[in-house]
Design a protein around this motif. Structure first.
Motif, mmCIF file in Angstrom:
data_model
loop_
_atom_site.group_PDB
_atom_site.id
_atom_site.type_symbol
_atom_site.label_atom_id
_atom_site.label_comp_id
_atom_site.label_asym_id
_atom_site.label_seq_id
_atom_site.Cartn_x
_atom_site.Cartn_y
_atom_site.Cartn_z
ATOM 1 N N ARG A 20 49.461 -97.584 18.698
ATOM 2 C CA ARG A 20 49.203 -98.825 17.950
ATOM 3 C C ARG A 20 49.463 -98.615 16.462
ATOM 4 N N LYS A 21 48.968 -97.484 15.931
ATOM 5 C CA LYS A 21 49.173 -97.177 14.514
ATOM 6 C C LYS A 21 50.654 -96.988 14.205
ATOM 7 N N GLN A 23 53.199 -98.300 15.785
ATOM 8 C CA GLN A 23 53.862 -99.595 15.825
ATOM 9 C C GLN A 23 53.626 -100.375 14.542
ATOM 10 N N GLU A 24 52.432 -100.281 13.993
ATOM 11 C CA GLU A 24 52.142 -100.939 12.717
ATOM 12 C C GLU A 24 52.995 -100.341 11.603
ATOM 13 N N GLU A 25 53.118 -99.012 11.593
ATOM 14 C CA GLU A 25 53.938 -98.345 10.587
ATOM 15 C C GLU A 25 55.401 -98.744 10.734
#
Length: 106
Positions: A20-21, A23-25
């Protein structure tokens, strides 16, 4: 067996959070695709959002079909770079997640 399953669930949750992190980056990472020796440039995020297209002014006098082909080639170049960047970013996230007999292409 319960301890093994509990550890597996903890690993799965950690991998999910890391994905998830990542993908945010990736949503904020930009790549540039180019064609025609840099006469057409496309800036795209790793979420495939096109942010900018630059076209050399000398191309505006050229044949419409040539310009369309160069834009398509620049977009395709950017997409390949997005895929490579995404693959590199995600590769390390699942390396410690080993389940005997189960090989997932993450």
């Amino acid at each position: 067996m319960k301890g093994g399953l509990g550890n597996l669930m903890k690993q799965a949750q950690a991998v999910q959070e890391n994905l998830r992190k990542a993908q945010e980056e990736l949503a904020h990472i930009e790549v540039e695709g180019a064609s025609g020796g840099g006469m057409v440039k496309v800036t795209m995020t790793c979420r495939h959002d096109v942010r900018q297209i630059e076209i050399d002014k000398d191309l505006l006098d050229d044949d419409k079909e040539v310009l369309e082909d160069l834009i398509a080639a620049a977009v395709n170049d950017a997409v390949r770079k997005v895929e490579k960047t995404t693959q590199e970013k995600m590769a390390g996230l699942t390396s410690g997640f080993n389940v005997p007999g189960l090989n997932l292409p993450l």
